[in-house]
Motif scaffolding. Structure first.
Motif, PDB file in Angstrom:
ATOM      1  N   GLU A 130       9.979  -2.020  -7.328  1.00 62.55           N
ATOM      2  CA  GLU A 130       9.559  -3.260  -6.676  1.00 62.55           C
ATOM      3  C   GLU A 130      10.496  -4.398  -7.081  1.00 62.55           C
ATOM      4  O   GLU A 130      10.844  -4.532  -8.255  1.00 62.55           O
ATOM      5  CB  GLU A 130       8.133  -3.630  -7.084  1.00 62.55           C
ATOM      6  N   GLU A 158       5.338   8.025  -3.285  1.00 59.40           N
ATOM      7  CA  GLU A 158       3.934   8.228  -2.904  1.00 59.40           C
ATOM      8  C   GLU A 158       3.586   9.692  -3.141  1.00 59.40           C
ATOM      9  O   GLU A 158       4.466  10.560  -3.141  1.00 59.40           O
ATOM     10  CB  GLU A 158       3.702   7.857  -1.434  1.00 59.40           C
ATOM     11  N   GLU A 190      -4.390  -5.940  -0.955  1.00 58.71           N
ATOM     12  CA  GLU A 190      -4.718  -4.548  -0.592  1.00 58.71           C
ATOM     13  C   GLU A 190      -5.073  -3.695  -1.804  1.00 58.71           C
ATOM     14  O   GLU A 190      -4.396  -3.714  -2.811  1.00 58.71           O
ATOM     15  CB  GLU A 190      -3.510  -3.934   0.126  1.00 58.71           C
ATOM     16  N   LEU A 191      -6.158  -2.937  -1.625  1.00 58.05           N
ATOM     17  CA  LEU A 191      -6.628  -2.011  -2.654  1.00 58.05           C
ATOM     18  C   LEU A 191      -6.392  -0.583  -2.186  1.00 58.05           C
ATOM     19  O   LEU A 191      -6.084   0.314  -2.961  1.00 58.05           O
ATOM     20  CB  LEU A 191      -8.137  -2.261  -2.800  1.00 58.05           C
ATOM     21  N   GLU A 222      -4.649   9.996  -3.155  1.00 54.90           N
ATOM     22  CA  GLU A 222      -4.518  10.042  -1.694  1.00 54.90           C
ATOM     23  C   GLU A 222      -5.168  11.306  -1.143  1.00 54.90           C
ATOM     24  O   GLU A 222      -5.035  12.394  -1.717  1.00 54.90           O
ATOM     25  CB  GLU A 222      -3.040  10.026  -1.291  1.00 54.90           C
ATOM     26  N   GLN A 240      -1.590   6.849  -7.781  1.00 55.01           N
ATOM     27  CA  GLN A 240      -2.266   6.861  -6.477  1.00 55.01           C
ATOM     28  C   GLN A 240      -3.289   7.986  -6.424  1.00 55.01           C
ATOM     29  O   GLN A 240      -3.208   8.970  -7.163  1.00 55.01           O
ATOM     30  CB  GLN A 240      -1.241   7.090  -5.366  1.00 55.01           C
ATOM     31  N   GLU A 253      -5.342   9.343   6.581  1.00 54.99           N
ATOM     32  CA  GLU A 253      -4.949   9.206   5.178  1.00 54.99           C
ATOM     33  C   GLU A 253      -5.601   8.009   4.484  1.00 54.99           C
ATOM     34  O   GLU A 253      -5.164   6.874   4.672  1.00 54.99           O
ATOM     35  CB  GLU A 253      -3.429   9.041   5.092  1.00 54.99           C
ATOM     36  N   SER A 284       3.218  -2.936  -9.651  1.00 55.18           N
ATOM     37  CA  SER A 284       3.952  -2.360 -10.781  1.00 55.18           C
ATOM     38  C   SER A 284       5.054  -1.470 -10.255  1.00 55.18           C
ATOM     39  O   SER A 284       5.076  -1.125  -9.072  1.00 55.18           O
ATOM     40  CB  SER A 284       3.022  -1.498 -11.638  1.00 55.18           C
ATOM     41  N   ARG A 309       7.964   2.857  -7.610  1.00 56.82           N
ATOM     42  CA  ARG A 309       8.702   2.031  -6.641  1.00 56.82           C
ATOM     43  C   ARG A 309       9.423   0.939  -7.427  1.00 56.82           C
ATOM     44  O   ARG A 309       8.797   0.229  -8.227  1.00 56.82           O
ATOM     45  CB  ARG A 309       7.747   1.394  -5.621  1.00 56.82           C
TER      46      ARG A 309
HETATM   47  N1  GAP Z   1       0.925   7.247   1.480  1.00 59.01           N
HETATM   48  C1  GAP Z   1       0.662   5.922   1.902  1.00 59.01           C
HETATM   49  C2  GAP Z   1       0.955   4.915   0.881  1.00 59.01           C
HETATM   50  O1  GAP Z   1       1.528   5.184  -0.169  1.00 59.01           O
HETATM   51  P1  GAP Z   1       0.727   2.373   0.396  1.00 59.01           P
HETATM   52  O2  GAP Z   1      -0.120   1.339   1.087  1.00 59.01           O
HETATM   53  O3  GAP Z   1       2.161   2.112   0.230  1.00 59.01           O
HETATM   54  O4  GAP Z   1       0.474   3.706   1.203  1.00 59.01           O
HETATM   55  C3  GAP Z   1      -1.253   3.059  -1.163  1.00 59.01           C
HETATM   56  O5  GAP Z   1       0.096   2.684  -1.018  1.00 59.01           O
HETATM   57  C4  GAP Z   1      -1.884   2.307  -2.312  1.00 59.01           C
HETATM   58  O6  GAP Z   1      -1.094   2.469  -3.496  1.00 59.01           O
HETATM   59  C5  GAP Z   1      -1.960   0.790  -2.105  1.00 59.01           C
HETATM   60  O7  GAP Z   1      -3.086   0.424  -1.348  1.00 59.01           O
HETATM   61  C6  GAP Z   1      -2.055   0.302  -3.536  1.00 59.01           C
HETATM   62  O8  GAP Z   1      -3.382   0.385  -4.014  1.00 59.01           O
HETATM   63  C7  GAP Z   1      -1.203   1.302  -4.299  1.00 59.01           C
HETATM   64  N2  GAP Z   1       0.139   0.719  -4.547  1.00 59.01           N
HETATM   65  C8  GAP Z   1       1.195   0.695  -3.712  1.00 59.01           C
HETATM   66  N3  GAP Z   1       2.246   0.076  -4.292  1.00 59.01           N
HETATM   67  C9  GAP Z   1       1.839  -0.288  -5.531  1.00 59.01           C
HETATM   68  C10 GAP Z   1       2.466  -0.970  -6.631  1.00 59.01           C
HETATM   69  N4  GAP Z   1       3.733  -1.350  -6.589  1.00 59.01           N
HETATM   70  N5  GAP Z   1       1.736  -1.190  -7.748  1.00 59.01           N
HETATM   71  C11 GAP Z   1       0.452  -0.788  -7.835  1.00 59.01           C
HETATM   72  N6  GAP Z   1      -0.177  -0.149  -6.831  1.00 59.01           N
HETATM   73  C12 GAP Z   1       0.488   0.110  -5.697  1.00 59.01           C
END
Ligand code: GAP
Length: 557
Positions: free
Chosen positions: A285, A251, A370-371, A302, A300, A420, A295, A283
């Motif tokens: 994933e 992040e 979630e967006l 933030e 991001q 945040e 992905s 990540r």
């Molecule tokens: N600092 C807090 C944080 O990172 P998160 O909900 O894990 O929070 C924020 O991530 C945003 O990042 C998510 O709402 C999403 O839009 C995006 N996000 C997180 N993981 C993702 C992934 N694997 N692929 C695409 N977008 C992702």
């Protein structure tokens, strides 16, 4: 992902959306000529510009003119500054933030096909992805509407053999159905629900193993949950030893927390203030899926907004409401967008509130995905970094504390609380494309993108109706004028090829909101035809009015 509060119209086809994105150069599979790589996506010319427009819109509205100049709680001015921090940080950052210890999903491995399933999303995965479960349920529905052992047995001996070769019901139907019958006869007034039924059908030797949960792919009983590390690891330096191990950030937020003191000490920002950071995060994933939605490499945007603890709940509400308004302002209005407040038992121990902006993607419909998350993080992060780094991160607020005889203030030292809003730009682009995608078979362009002009990668197009009688020269001149004025915001196209209907259709698919055509009349009266993408309507306007018209719609005079 959460459930829908209302019934949506039938979802748009993801296959059609992905085909358009490929065809028009929005999104490509990464390393496609080598067969691709799971969880990684590239942006083509239109996608790269569109994503830049989204990033710029975020930057403008969150950092340069935060919240469109709205006043914050108590009429306070909203002040924000940017930073750009490294993808690779000292590994102690991730120790302090808790990512090294906690950033692991509990996974269950299937001994039959090697597939991994996230333990906390088992039933959701079953419902959405398990082909054998869906095929079995269809079997009941077409038969009696209820499950009965006869239908189950027939399914196990026919379709089940191919769909779920490792399912207990398929491998040993007699033993499995006897156990199920014992359960039903033992409690005739409490019939098993679908989850219990699935467990029975996945269990062969109930006395030895107890009830088991079958793999969504092949039906074999899944193993116990074990943590799966989500951070990508690499080495910094020549030796590939544990001492040199570093991580790709998961992040962008932590880069802000570790620079909080530098920003407070080297700029004139005063509490409350925000620090914005955008960039790639990574990540590993377990199951990347749904196109770019989940992905392994993503971007991001933030904002960490720091404030006095006594004002933090009001600031949380302020940002939560603004973020919802912001997504609406760039094209996500309507029933497909919701703000979901987390229930108390979903919150982390330090949080006084978290809300997600969620969009109804075609693949989550009728539910939402979630967006963006807007979290009240309290002083958790600064406290963690203060403890681990042993550097004092308290803020000395000279505008607080008791009033002194000289009229000044004694000051107050405190660890600020942080609100945040954390958005994902790839999910943003995907949601905007899904929302904009429109099918209308009566048009010459049966598929088109109703992108908001601020986000559209091509802002306007200029066409000479014919390649003669001076039309190309006038078109060229108008194109140059528009390009000189708007190149910072996106592309201006000049298209001289094919019939005019095909040229409109090409621009509609690319989401270009306005086309201007130069024809014979232009040469006589200096007017052009403006054609609107969404209505297909046309209007005549003076050549000298075109730049003003486009500028007004792009919010740039
Ligand atoms: N600092 C807090 C944080 O990172 P998160 O909900 O894990 O929070 C924020 O991530 C945003 O990042 C998510 O709402 C999403 O839009 C995006 N996000 C997180 N993981 C993702 C992934 N694997 N692929 C695409 N977008 C992702």
């Amino acid at each position: 992902m959460s459930d829908a509060p209302s019934t949506p119209s039938s979802p748009k086809s993801m296959d059609a959306i992905m085909a358009l994105c490929k065809r028009r150069g929005f999104i490509y599979q990464a390393s496609e000529i080598y067969g691709g790589i799971n969880g990684f996506w590239d942006y083509g010319p239109l996608g790269a510009q569109m994503k830049k427009n989204l990033r710029d819109a975020w930057w403008q509205d969150m950092v340069m003119r935060p919240a469109w100049g709205r006043a914050g709680p108590g009429g306070q001015r909203v002040r924000c500054v940017p930073v750009e921090t490294c993808i690779i940080q000292n590994p102690k950052v991730w120790e302090a933030s808790g990512h090294l210890a906690g950033f692991a999903d509990p996974m269950r491995k299937c001994p039959g096909c090697g597939h991994f399933v996230r333990a906390d999303q088992y039933w959701e995965t079953m419902a959405q992805w398990s082909e054998w479960l869906n095929s079995m349920i269809q079997g009941f529905e077409t038969h009696t509407g209820k499950f009965d052992t006869e239908t189950l047995l027939r399914w196990a001996k026919t379709k089940g053999k191919r769909a779920a070769p490792n399912l207990a019901l398929v491998r040993n139907p007699e033993a499995t159905l006897v156990a199920l019958a014992t359960r039903i006869n033992g409690q005739p007034n409490v019939p098993p629900d679908l989850q219990e039924l699935v467990r029975y059908l996945g269990t062969e030797q109930i006395a030895q193993t107890g009830l088991q949960e079958p793999c969504p792919r092949c039906g074999a009983p899944l193993g116990q949950p074990a943590p799966f590390k989500l951070m990508f690891e690499t080495w910094s330096g020549i030796t590939q030893s544990d001492d040199n191990k570093v991580y790709l950030r998961p992040e962008t937020a932590q880069g802000v927390f570790v620079q909080f003191k530098n920003v407070a000490d080297t700029t004139r920002v005063k509490m409350p203030f925000g620090i914005g950071n955008t960039g790639k995060s990574f990540r590993n994933e377990v199951t990347p899926r749904n196109y770019t939605y989940r992905s392994r490499e993503f971007e991001q945007a933030e904002l960490e907004f720091f404030c006095h603890p006594s004002e933090s709940v009001e600031w949380y509400q302020f940002w939560r409401d603004f973020r919802m308004d912001w997504w609406k302002s760039i094209g996500l209005a309507g029933e497909n967008l919701i703000l979901r407040e987390h229930a108390k038992d979903e919150l982390s121990h330090y949080s006084q509130g978290t809300s997600d902006v969620e969009y109804r993607f075609p693949f989550t419909s009728p539910g939402f995905g979630e967006l963006e998350g807007i979290a009240h993080r309290g002083d958790y992060d600064l406290k963690q970094h203060q403890e681990h780094s042993k550097v004092k991160l308290e803020y000395n607020d000279t505008e607080r504390g008791e009033v002194l005889p000289n009229g000044g203030r004694r000051g107050e030292r405190y660890l600020p609380h942080c609100i945040e809003p954390a958005a994902g730009l790839d999910r943003g682009v995907l949601a905007l494309i899904c929302e904009a995608y429109t099918k209308d078979d009566t048009r010459a362009s049966p598929e088109f993108l109703k992108l908001h002009p601020r986000i559209a990668p091509i802002k306007a197009a200029v066409f000479p109706l014919m390649g003669k009688d001076g039309m190309p020269e006038v078109a060229e001149k108008l194109h140059t004028e528009l390009n000189d004025k708007f190149w910072r915001l996106g592309a201006i196209e000049l298209d001289e090829k094919q019939n005019i209907g095909k040229r409109y259709a090409r621009m509609d698919e690319a989401g270009c909101p306005f086309c201007f055509t130069i024809d014979q009349d232009t040469l006589k009266d200096q007017t052009v035809t403006m054609r609107d993408r969404d209505t297909g309507g046309q209007q005549r306007m003076g050549l000298d009015k075109v730049a003003g018209f486009v500028g007004e719609r792009l919010g740039s005079g």
